[in-house]
Design an enzyme around this catalytic site. Structure first.
Site, PDB file in Angstrom:
ATOM      1  N   HIS A  96       0.822  -1.220   0.000  1.00  0.00           N
ATOM      2  CA  HIS A  96       0.000   0.000   0.000  1.00  0.00           C
ATOM      3  C   HIS A  96       0.849   1.259   0.000  1.00  0.00           C
ATOM      4  O   HIS A  96       0.393   2.318  -0.435  1.00  0.00           O
ATOM      5  CB  HIS A  96      -0.985  -0.004   1.170  1.00  0.00           C
ATOM      6  CG  HIS A  96      -0.414   0.334   2.505  1.00  0.00           C
ATOM      7  ND1 HIS A  96      -0.055  -0.616   3.435  1.00  0.00           N
ATOM      8  CD2 HIS A  96      -0.153   1.535   3.097  1.00  0.00           C
ATOM      9  CE1 HIS A  96       0.396  -0.029   4.530  1.00  0.00           C
ATOM     10  NE2 HIS A  96       0.345   1.286   4.347  1.00  0.00           N
ATOM     11  N   ASP A 142      -0.332  -7.511   1.389  1.00  0.00           N
ATOM     12  CA  ASP A 142       0.232  -6.158   1.503  1.00  0.00           C
ATOM     13  C   ASP A 142       1.750  -6.248   1.646  1.00  0.00           C
ATOM     14  O   ASP A 142       2.313  -6.049   2.719  1.00  0.00           O
ATOM     15  CB  ASP A 142      -0.396  -5.450   2.705  1.00  0.00           C
ATOM     16  CG  ASP A 142      -0.110  -3.955   2.720  1.00  0.00           C
ATOM     17  OD1 ASP A 142       0.439  -3.445   1.732  1.00  0.00           O
ATOM     18  OD2 ASP A 142      -0.442  -3.305   3.742  1.00  0.00           O
ATOM     19  N   SER A 238       4.063   2.497   8.332  1.00  0.00           N
ATOM     20  CA  SER A 238       3.699   1.510   7.322  1.00  0.00           C
ATOM     21  C   SER A 238       4.922   1.018   6.555  1.00  0.00           C
ATOM     22  O   SER A 238       5.798   1.795   6.182  1.00  0.00           O
ATOM     23  CB  SER A 238       2.716   2.115   6.322  1.00  0.00           C
ATOM     24  OG  SER A 238       1.428   2.189   6.863  1.00  0.00           O
ATOM     25  N   GLY A 239       4.948  -0.287   6.320  1.00  0.00           N
ATOM     26  CA  GLY A 239       6.039  -0.881   5.561  1.00  0.00           C
ATOM     27  C   GLY A 239       7.246  -1.243   6.394  1.00  0.00           C
ATOM     28  O   GLY A 239       8.142  -1.938   5.918  1.00  0.00           O
TER      29      GLY A 239
END
Length: 288
Positions: A96, A142, A238-239
């Site tokens: 994402h 994801d 995120s990530g």
């Protein structure tokens, strides 16, 4: 079938450090409502709001040498995510993070991410692979990898993070303490990413317990941490990696829209579910 995104960035997209206005950099993340399409009741929301605790601490400079900072150029602006160095040529992150992105600046060896530190290496790339079955609607698959334009030189500040082995596939890691790291918001009242790298330790919980709170969204390809004490990932993380010992077991994927400090679990992509995919899309060899 893998989807390779390899867009040649035009020169206008390559911004110099002195031209980057950090007030415009937006932390990229997924925040889902609870329950889906509804709000937390006022009584419960008041309880959770009164229970807020800042969950993390500043990491010692360059003590997490596998951490990557990602500045993501898209038509809608510049976004920020985390990642992890899994070989001298590849960074692992969330799919994402790369939606709509045309160029990535990868910063390795950073502590003060908005300062040009001597330990930092900065690389620009437009070559990355998102999982072909990444689905924002059901939050499945994801995961993505970013290919660096050249191999990075390892140093005390830049190191590779080992991945799980195939023998770890049956391990759900429930009950273990895991480290989450990143430059994401350090509280629900924050309006910008943290200028320094932060870390927090949280317990991995079973998917069964996580699903009770996320109402069936959690699948076998997810892994969760408990959120007890307001500890967990937040916008901008995120990530980034979830690490047990010296192995990455998760990738920060999503959380609850009502806030990062309310004691809800953080959800991650379970790395052991994607070992074959990582091996097929990078130069990493997975150990037996």
């Amino acid at each position: 079938m893998k989807v390779l995104v390899a867009i040649l960035a035009i020169a206008a997209l390559v911004y110099a450090e002195e031209d980057l206005d950090w007030s415009t950099v937006k932390p990229k993340d997924i925040r889902i409502p609870w329950p889906v399409g509804a709000e937390l009741t006022p009584i419960l929301k008041q309880f959770y709001d009164n229970s807020r605790i800042v969950g993390g601490t500043e990491a010692a400079p360059n003590s997490i040498p596998y951490q990557a900072a990602l500045l993501l150029t898209a038509a809608a602006g510049t976004f920020f995510c985390g990642g992890s160095l899994i070989s001298t040529r590849y960074v692992l992150t969330a799919a994402h993070c790369l939606d709509g992105v045309v160029q990535v600046e990868v910063r390795l060896g950073a502590h003060q991410v908005n300062v040009n530190e001597a330990s930092q290496v900065r690389l620009f790339t437009s070559t990355f692979v998102q999982h072909s079955a990444w689905n924002a609607a059901n939050l499945q698959n994801d995961i993505a990898v970013i290919e660096l334009p050249q191999a990075v030189t390892l140093s005390a500040s830049i190191q590779i993070l080992p991945l799980p082995t195939y023998s770890d596939v049956g391990n759900n890691f429930s009950g273990t303490s895991a480290r989450i790291s990143g430059w994401g918001l350090d509280s629900d009242s924050s309006t910008a990413i943290s200028p320094v790298l932060r870390q927090v330790f949280a317990d991995v919980i079973s998917n069964f317990l996580c699903n009770i709170q996320f109402l069936g969204i959690i699948q076998n390809t997810h892994i969760c941490t408990s959120g007890t004490g307001g500890r967990g990932a937040c916008s901008g993380d995120s990530g980034g990696p979830l690490v047990v010992g010296n192995r990455q077991i998760g990738i920060v994927s999503f959380g609850l829209a009502l806030g990062c400090e309310i004691g809800w679990p953080s959800a991650f992509t379970r790395v052991t579910s994607y070992l074959d995919w990582i091996a097929a899309n990078t130069d990493v060899t997975i150990s037996p």
